[in-house]
Every structure is written in C-alpha cells, then in structure tokens.
Design an enzyme around this catalytic site. Structure first.
Site, PDB file in Angstrom:
ATOM      1  N   ASP A 363       0.822  -1.210   0.000  1.00 51.70           N
ATOM      2  CA  ASP A 363       0.000   0.000   0.000  1.00 51.70           C
ATOM      3  C   ASP A 363       0.867   1.276   0.000  1.00 51.70           C
ATOM      4  O   ASP A 363       1.933   1.299   0.606  1.00 51.70           O
ATOM      5  CB  ASP A 363      -0.852  -0.044   1.280  1.00 51.70           C
ATOM      6  CG  ASP A 363      -2.061   0.845   1.188  1.00 51.70           C
ATOM      7  OD1 ASP A 363      -2.176   1.583   0.202  1.00 51.70           O
ATOM      8  OD2 ASP A 363      -2.889   0.795   2.117  1.00 51.70           O
ATOM      9  N   TRP A 462      -3.870  -9.078  -3.342  1.00 55.15           N
ATOM     10  CA  TRP A 462      -5.263  -8.607  -3.465  1.00 55.15           C
ATOM     11  C   TRP A 462      -5.856  -8.532  -2.060  1.00 55.15           C
ATOM     12  O   TRP A 462      -6.106  -9.540  -1.435  1.00 55.15           O
ATOM     13  CB  TRP A 462      -6.031  -9.580  -4.354  1.00 55.15           C
ATOM     14  CG  TRP A 462      -7.497  -9.312  -4.504  1.00 55.15           C
ATOM     15  CD1 TRP A 462      -8.290  -8.481  -3.762  1.00 55.15           C
ATOM     16  CD2 TRP A 462      -8.362  -9.912  -5.463  1.00 55.15           C
ATOM     17  NE1 TRP A 462      -9.587  -8.522  -4.200  1.00 55.15           N
ATOM     18  CE2 TRP A 462      -9.665  -9.401  -5.244  1.00 55.15           C
ATOM     19  CE3 TRP A 462      -8.178 -10.838  -6.481  1.00 55.15           C
ATOM     20  CZ2 TRP A 462     -10.761  -9.786  -6.005  1.00 55.15           C
ATOM     21  CZ3 TRP A 462      -9.272 -11.227  -7.236  1.00 55.15           C
ATOM     22  CH2 TRP A 462     -10.546 -10.694  -7.009  1.00 55.15           C
ATOM     23  N   ASP A 463      -6.048  -7.306  -1.628  1.00 52.48           N
ATOM     24  CA  ASP A 463      -6.501  -7.068  -0.259  1.00 52.48           C
ATOM     25  C   ASP A 463      -7.970  -6.658  -0.247  1.00 52.48           C
ATOM     26  O   ASP A 463      -8.517  -6.228  -1.281  1.00 52.48           O
ATOM     27  CB  ASP A 463      -5.638  -5.922   0.324  1.00 52.48           C
ATOM     28  CG  ASP A 463      -5.426  -6.054   1.816  1.00 52.48           C
ATOM     29  OD1 ASP A 463      -6.222  -6.741   2.459  1.00 52.48           O
ATOM     30  OD2 ASP A 463      -4.461  -5.451   2.315  1.00 52.48           O
ATOM     31  N   ASN A 465     -10.161  -4.641   2.817  1.00 54.65           N
ATOM     32  CA  ASN A 465      -9.988  -4.238   4.209  1.00 54.65           C
ATOM     33  C   ASN A 465     -11.208  -3.693   4.938  1.00 54.65           C
ATOM     34  O   ASN A 465     -11.045  -3.032   5.955  1.00 54.65           O
ATOM     35  CB  ASN A 465      -8.857  -3.200   4.297  1.00 54.65           C
ATOM     36  CG  ASN A 465      -7.493  -3.860   4.208  1.00 54.65           C
ATOM     37  OD1 ASN A 465      -7.323  -4.990   4.625  1.00 54.65           O
ATOM     38  ND2 ASN A 465      -6.528  -3.167   3.642  1.00 54.65           N
ATOM     39  N   CYS A 509      -5.560 -11.588   0.523  1.00 59.93           N
ATOM     40  CA  CYS A 509      -5.402 -10.975   1.842  1.00 59.93           C
ATOM     41  C   CYS A 509      -6.695 -10.249   2.154  1.00 59.93           C
ATOM     42  O   CYS A 509      -7.359  -9.744   1.249  1.00 59.93           O
ATOM     43  CB  CYS A 509      -4.234  -9.979   1.786  1.00 59.93           C
ATOM     44  SG  CYS A 509      -3.977  -9.026   3.285  1.00 59.93           S
ATOM     45  N   SER A 510      -7.064 -10.211   3.406  1.00 56.32           N
ATOM     46  CA  SER A 510      -8.192  -9.372   3.772  1.00 56.32           C
ATOM     47  C   SER A 510      -7.958  -8.933   5.203  1.00 56.32           C
ATOM     48  O   SER A 510      -8.256  -9.667   6.136  1.00 56.32           O
ATOM     49  CB  SER A 510      -9.480 -10.172   3.638  1.00 56.32           C
ATOM     50  OG  SER A 510     -10.544  -9.390   4.068  1.00 56.32           O
ATOM     51  N   ASP A 531      -2.359 -10.329  10.008  1.00 53.78           N
ATOM     52  CA  ASP A 531      -1.504  -9.144  10.129  1.00 53.78           C
ATOM     53  C   ASP A 531      -0.662  -9.227  11.392  1.00 53.78           C
ATOM     54  O   ASP A 531       0.145  -8.347  11.655  1.00 53.78           O
ATOM     55  CB  ASP A 531      -2.365  -7.871  10.185  1.00 53.78           C
ATOM     56  CG  ASP A 531      -2.674  -7.335   8.800  1.00 53.78           C
ATOM     57  OD1 ASP A 531      -2.081  -7.835   7.820  1.00 53.78           O
ATOM     58  OD2 ASP A 531      -3.512  -6.421   8.690  1.00 53.78           O
TER      59      ASP A 531
HETATM   60  C1  GLA Z   1      -3.994  -4.774   5.303  1.00 52.95           C
HETATM   61  C2  GLA Z   1      -3.067  -5.935   5.011  1.00 52.95           C
HETATM   62  C3  GLA Z   1      -1.633  -5.523   5.284  1.00 52.95           C
HETATM   63  C4  GLA Z   1      -1.288  -4.320   4.429  1.00 52.95           C
HETATM   64  C5  GLA Z   1      -2.278  -3.201   4.692  1.00 52.95           C
HETATM   65  C6  GLA Z   1      -2.075  -2.046   3.732  1.00 52.95           C
HETATM   66  O1  GLA Z   1      -4.045  -4.500   6.658  1.00 52.95           O
HETATM   67  O2  GLA Z   1      -3.419  -7.047   5.757  1.00 52.95           O
HETATM   68  O3  GLA Z   1      -0.754  -6.598   5.018  1.00 52.95           O
HETATM   69  O4  GLA Z   1      -1.279  -4.675   3.078  1.00 52.95           O
HETATM   70  O5  GLA Z   1      -3.618  -3.640   4.556  1.00 52.95           O
HETATM   71  O6  GLA Z   1      -2.955  -1.022   3.939  1.00 52.95           O
END
Ligand code: GLA
Length: 728
Positions: A363, A462-463, A465, A509-510, A531
């Site tokens: 990010d 690919w996140d 959040n 990823c999420s 994380d």
């Molecule tokens: C999430 C992901 C992290 C990172 C942040 C970036 O929290 O799990 O690994 O990529 O977003 O904003």
C-alpha cells in the site's frame, strides 16, 4: 467408481477409500444410506432401511422412517420434518417442495461451475454422479452433482437449480448439500478469530442439538472460516475417524452440525441465508458453491494431508512453474505508506544481494495515498514518489515485481458504492464498491489490467480491508441478492485476472486472514493468514491454518524485532524458523539489520531454497502445539512424499527453570528405515516412539553458554530446525 444397483435402486460411489450410498425410495425421494469409509460394492445396504418406525409422524407409503433417514437434499414438509437444505417459493409466496427423482447421469469429468470457483481434475480420472430432481407440478429442476476422485477419501458436492418454466421463483435457502454420518461423532472443530487473532481453534462438544457457524460481513471475515472438522471424541492426530469440510466460497457462509435423538449427525454447509434471497427467473440457473468433504480413518493428520494435496493439485492454480513460492520482500512493515523509488531500489538491491527473489510494493504507491484516509479507487501511480514508473525498480534491482491492490474499495462516497450515500458505517475511511454491477467490475479490471501490463507486474497482493454494511445497491431489484451478487463480482474479477494474466501470481489478503478460504485459493497461490507477524503468535496461527491449508498457501514473513503488533523481541533465527513453514518471505527494513543478521539471512534463504520443495509439497505433521492459546512449546515437521527427506521445527517460547527437557516423538517415518541426524543413525521406530531429545544444561556461569543461546532450551524464544535424510 460409481455403480447403480437397479434392483435396489441404489447409487454407490466408492473408490476403495470412501463410500457414499444413496437410495431412491418408492416415493421417488433420495435418501442417504451411508457415508464414510469404503464398503465393497457387493453389499446392498438394504438392512439399513429396516429400522423401527418412529410412531406418530409423517406417513410414508413405503414405511421407511424418514426421520431416521437423511434426505440427500430435502426440504421441510415433504417427507421431512427436519431443517431443510433448500427453500423455494413461487411468486405468491407458496413453498414449492414436491421434488421427485427423475433420472441420473454419470459423467466422466468434474463439473466446472460457471459463476463460482470449482476444483478441477487435470488428470481426467474423476467421475460425477448427477441426480436430477423435478418439482411435481412446476418445471423447476434441481441437479445434485457429486464427484469422486480415484484413491482420494474425498468427495465434492454442488447443487444447481434450473428454472425451465416461464414463472419466477424465489430461492430463500440453497445449501451446497448435506452429509449425514452415524457414530459417536461429538467433537466439532472450527476456527474463530478476529484481526491479528485469526485461526483460533474452537473445539466444541456436540451432544444432541445444533452448532452453527456463519459470517455476515459480506467481503470476508476473521470471525469464522468456512472449514469444519467433525471427529469422535477419541480421535487424535493419528487415529480415529474424522470428517473435514471446506466450502469453496468467499462470501457469507453458514455451516451447521446437528445431532438428532437417533444419534445421527447431519452436516450442512453453504451460502448463509441471512438477508439473502434469489429471484430465479425463467430459463435461468442458480449454482451453489462447491463443497469439499474429506474422510479420514487415521485421525486429523490424514485429513490434513488429503486437504493439502487436493488444494495443491485440484484447487489452487498451482502448476510446475509456480508450485513453490519465491522468496519475497514486502514493503509494508518496512516503510508502511512512506515509500518511493529510491527507498525501494535500495531495499531491493540489498534484498537481491542476500538472495531474495521478489519485491512486493504494498500500500502507498498510488496518488494521495500517504495514509489510510485517502486515495483508494483511482489506481494511478503517484509520480511524486515514482517519477520513472515502477518497472524501473524491476530493472534496477533485478527482482520480480509485486504490487498491492484493493480493487473492491474506494474512498469516495460519490463512487458507485454499496449503501446509500449518507451516513455509512465507517471502516478504515473506505467504502465497498458495488461489485454487484458487472460494468463496474469490468471498469475496475481495466484500470488494474493497465497497471499490471504497464509495469510488468509478476505478483499481486489482493486485499479487502472492510466489511459490507448498510446493505443497499441501486443496481438491484431484489436487495436479497446483494451479498451473493457481490461475491460473484469478486469472482468475475478474479477470473478475468487469471484469463488475461495466466502467469500472474495472486496472494489473497483481507486485513490479514479474512479471506483464507478455498474460494479465493482457487485463484490465488497463497493467503496472508494474519496481520499479526509476531513469531510466537504466528506459531499458533500457522499451525492451526495448516490443518486445512497447505504450507504453500500460508503467507509467512520474517518481520522486525521488536514486533510491530506484540512489541515482542525475538532473535532473527527464531523468526526465520517460524516463517520457514509457509511461503517464507521478509517484511522489514533489512537495511537496518546487523552484518551478523544479514549473514544469517543469506544462510536462511539458501536453506529455504534448498528445501522449499520438501516444505511445500511434503506431508505436514503437527507434533506439539496448542490451538486454543499461545503456549510454551511448539513443534511440527514435514516428510517428503517419497519419504527420503525430513524437516523438523521445534520451538520454546519461554525458558523454564530446571526444565525436564523435551522428548519429541516424530511421525510419518518408516519404522525399519534408518535416518541420520547429526552424524548418528536412528531407526524410524526409535524416532517415532522415543523421538528427538532436547535438554537444557546448567545455566549458571559457563564459558560456552553464549554460543548456545538461541538453541532450544537455552533462553526465551528458542528454536531449532533439523533437516535429515533416510539413509537405508
Ligand atoms: C492490510 C493488510 C496488510 C497491508 C495493509 C495495507 O491490513 O493485511 O498486510 O497490506 O492492509 O494497507
């Protein structure tokens, strides 16, 4: 593998490992007679119908006590007073429940779903039984697809609704199937969690009644994962019967396990019906997600191995060239949003010289993205930070290039988002784009495609959040379709990525481990399980995730000490040993490492490269660990498929005064074979019964003690990784 006994009207799926027996009753209903370990085809199973009747209940012409039988795919009110697997209504709201068996088909291939992910069978050896049910007075059909694979104690199920009439129907519930098992299954294992606390194992005792797990977050959840294991209370890692279930779905799911008064246990998994209904228009179909079911008569370890192999060979896009992970460095915990070309090139050059293979820019790379309050949704590179583009990083460092995306999100309330554009529930200052709209999915895809092509990106992270809240889409007539249509949009995006960039590696990823499921892993090769990057916490999280997910799929990085989430200090060796049992990468500013640590990093990377095939494709065994909370001692091992190579990791979190030492019996070896460890040969039976031996020495004043610190038994957070081979 599939036989139909015409005389008794029985279907039997059997591959020598597993049997599933379904009967067509006189009333043309489908009932399950048996599901479990393989039983020969010669048996007719008809005694199972001959059960004492249930007294005052529904009347069945055949006399079969349906309440003691399990409908293969039943609905309430028609020969069943149990919780339904599906619920369909006509436009007046009348329940449509009179489905009867029509015909069957045996296909010599695995059914591939059109809108949802499915497992595949490249060897083309599987067989699928398709059972067709038709509603008696409506032209509405249900197809049950059940696939069996040679030699695997595993089945997949999925259901398709087909409306061949000119009417419209509403599906309020459509589970992916039901399994019914007899016996003393009373342990239900599931994963509960939260951000930085993912994969907390819950072990529930099941007496009569129901346990259910479900999520409501739409995008993903850390709370529950769509995995479940059902075991006898006496089942252990290497003995006893265990059933494991995984749903290939990344949206809201529901799993339930119910034991009735007749001691039958019924398992259902599928789309969570909460706030969900689907209009099945004329001439349309509705697919339920695919459901994977594994049976083991040798405890949890065997279930784990079957899942691992299936994920690697039949679910993940895992081919020869990407079967093993590259050693990666990620910019997130190294610099967070504070990235630019100069920093990344410097980091990359150093990483390359130490043996790293990929640099992933996390990010912070696009315009106005200096913190998490702004910038999502434009996907335009920040030219202040990267005046020469991104490809230059690849060219200057010689590393493969990875890039972070969060394609489903935006910062702008004015975008086409889910929820009315006022008073939205806040979450990380961002909103969820309305992926129920195919045009929007395609539009975002074009933007992402351009970035991937322009900068020659090899890997994307690919996140996703934030959860979906404030349910509303301007795109939909029936708001009950929102959750499912959203996830169909996500899969549409994923399919497009795979089609346009067949060699692109995707990490899912999420917010850490929110999307660690089979649905996403049918597009991605790994998932960021948390994380929380603290090595002690990771031991528990990674071990628990490895109950179903292969180590190739478990994203694991060496990060800084003190750790950023737990503020805990650990040695480089300890962190590296923990990360080794996963994809193995780095996520720290290695420019700040001491020369000793860099030297250790070079050795550790070359060790991983030598053994990554063993680690990521061998049989994984948990040896010591506590799934419920972080404990003091952990150990696990991997044995190569040919049995010739072994790697063991042993970890102690806190040193203990006058420690009794550790005897660590190993698993998965050949009893009579010899294994050479540190110059001494042991037999498999010795290593599996007595095991490796770890001890503490007197820790008073000793001249050589400093050399030993860090080895297991010599201080806090100590570890050892031992690699050895079979020698005869
Ligand atoms: C999430 C992901 C992290 C990172 C942040 C970036 O929290 O799990 O690994 O990529 O977003 O904003």
């Amino acid at each position: 593998m599939i036989q139909y006994d015409e005389q008794n009207q029985i279907f039997h799926l059997n591959n020598g490992e597993i049997s599933y027996v379904i009967k067509i009753t006189q009333e043309l209903q489908l009932i399950d007679l048996y599901y479990g370990g393989a039983i020969d085809f010669e048996n007719d199973f008809m005694d199972l119908l001959n059960q004492s009747n249930t007294g005052f209940s529904l009347q069945h012409p055949s006399g079969i006590p349906y309440e003691k039988m399990s409908m293969t795919y039943g609905t309430f009110g028609k020969y069943s007073l149990n919780e339904e697997a599906f619920l369909v209504k006509d436009k007046e709201g009348r329940v449509i429940n009179d489905f009867i068996y029509s015909h069957y088909e045996i296909s010599n291939q695995k059914t591939i779903l059109t809108t949802l992910p499915s497992s595949y069978d490249n060897q083309k050896l599987s067989q699928t039984l398709i059972l067709y049910l038709k509603e008696r007075s409506n032209d509405l059909w249900i197809e049950l697809h059940i696939t069996i694979f040679p030699e695997k104690p595993l089945l997949t199920k999925h259901v398709q609704f087909k409306n061949k009439s000119s009417e419209i129907y509403t599906i309020d519930l459509a589970m992916s199937g039901v399994f019914s098992v007899d016996g003393e299954f009373d342990q239900v294992i599931a994963f509960n969690g939260a951000w930085i606390k993912e994969f907390t194992t819950v072990k529930n005792q099941l007496s009569n009644g129901k346990l259910s797990f479900s999520n409501y977050n739409g995008v993903s959840t850390h709370t529950y994962q769509p995995f479940l294991a059902l075991a006898e209370s006496s089942s252990r890692d290497n003995r006893g019967e265990v059933h494991g279930f995984a749903l290939m779905y990344s949206g809201n799911f529901k799993a339930s396990v119910e034991k009735n008064i007749y001691k039958q246990t019924k398992i259902q998994m599928g789309i969570n019906p909460f706030l969900t209904s689907w209009d099945l228009k004329s001439d349309s179909i509705f697919e339920t997600p695919e459901w994977i079911s594994v049976y083991s008569d040798e405890g949890f370890d065997k279930m784990t191995h079957v899942f691992h192999d299936f994920f690697l060979n039949n679910v993940m896009p895992c081919y020869e060239e990407n079967r093993l992970s590259d050693v990666l460095i990620n910019s997130w915990e190294a610099f967070y949003f504070n990235i630019d070309e100069e920093k990344l090139v410097e980091l990359g050059l150093e990483a390359k010289s130490l043996g790293v293979e990929v640099l992933l820019v996390d990010d912070g790379w696009f315009e106005n993205r200096n913190d998490d309050t702004d910038g999502l949704g434009s996907w335009v590179l920040d030219r202040k930070k990267f005046p020469n583009g991104l490809k230059v990083i690849k060219e200057k460092t010689g590393l493969k290039l990875g890039l972070w995306f969060e394609p489903e999100m935006t910062h702008l309330k004015t975008d086409r988002i889910i929820g009315k554009n006022f008073s939205l529930t806040p979450s990380r200052n961002q909103f969820v784009l309305d992926f129920t709209r195919e045009d929007l999915v395609d539009e975002v895809f074009e933007k992402v495609k351009k970035v991937i092509s322009d900068f020659e990106i090899d890997i994307i992270k690919w996140d996703a959040n934030r959860p979906i809240s404030d349910l509303f889409s301007e795109n939909l007539e029936n708001q009950g379709e929102l959750y499912h249509r959203y996830i169909l949009g996500v899969y549409r995006f994923a399919k497009k990525l795979r089609e346009h960039f067949p060699h692109l590696i995707i990490q899912s990823c999420s917010a850490g481990g929110g999307r660690a499921n089979a649905g996403m892993l049918s597009f991605a090769l790994s998932t960021w399980v948390s994380d929380n990057t603290d090595a002690c916490e990771r031991l528990r999280i990674q071990q628990a995730a490895a109950m179903f997910l292969p180590l190739r799929a478990i994203g694991s990085h060496v990060t800084a000490s003190p750790n950023h989430q737990m503020l805990r200090e650990t040695s480089f060796a300890f962190r590296s040993h923990v990360a080794l049992f996963g994809t193995y990468g780095f996520e720290l500013n290695i420019l700040q490492l001491s020369s000793e640590e860099k030297e250790a990093m070079v050795k550790a990377i070359s060790f991983f490269k030598r053994h990554r095939k063993l680690i990521q494709t061998g049989n994984y065994y948990k040896l010591k660990g506590n799934d419920l909370s972080t404990q003091d001692e952990y150990a696990h091992m991997v044995v190569s498929k040919d049995g010739r190579e072994v790697i063991v990791g042993v970890f102690q979190i806190a040193s203990k005064a006058n420690w009794e030492g550790m005897r660590l019996p190993l698993k998965g070896l050949e009893k009579k074979a010899g294994y050479e460890i540190h110059g001494k040969v042991y037999t498999g039976s010795y290593l599996m019964r007595i095991g490796l031996h770890f001890k503490q020495v007197f820790t008073g004043v000793q001249s050589d003690i400093h050399e030993k610190i860090g080895k297991i038994g010599f201080g806090d957070r100590t570890s050892e990784v031992i690699y050895f081979k079979k020698c005869y």
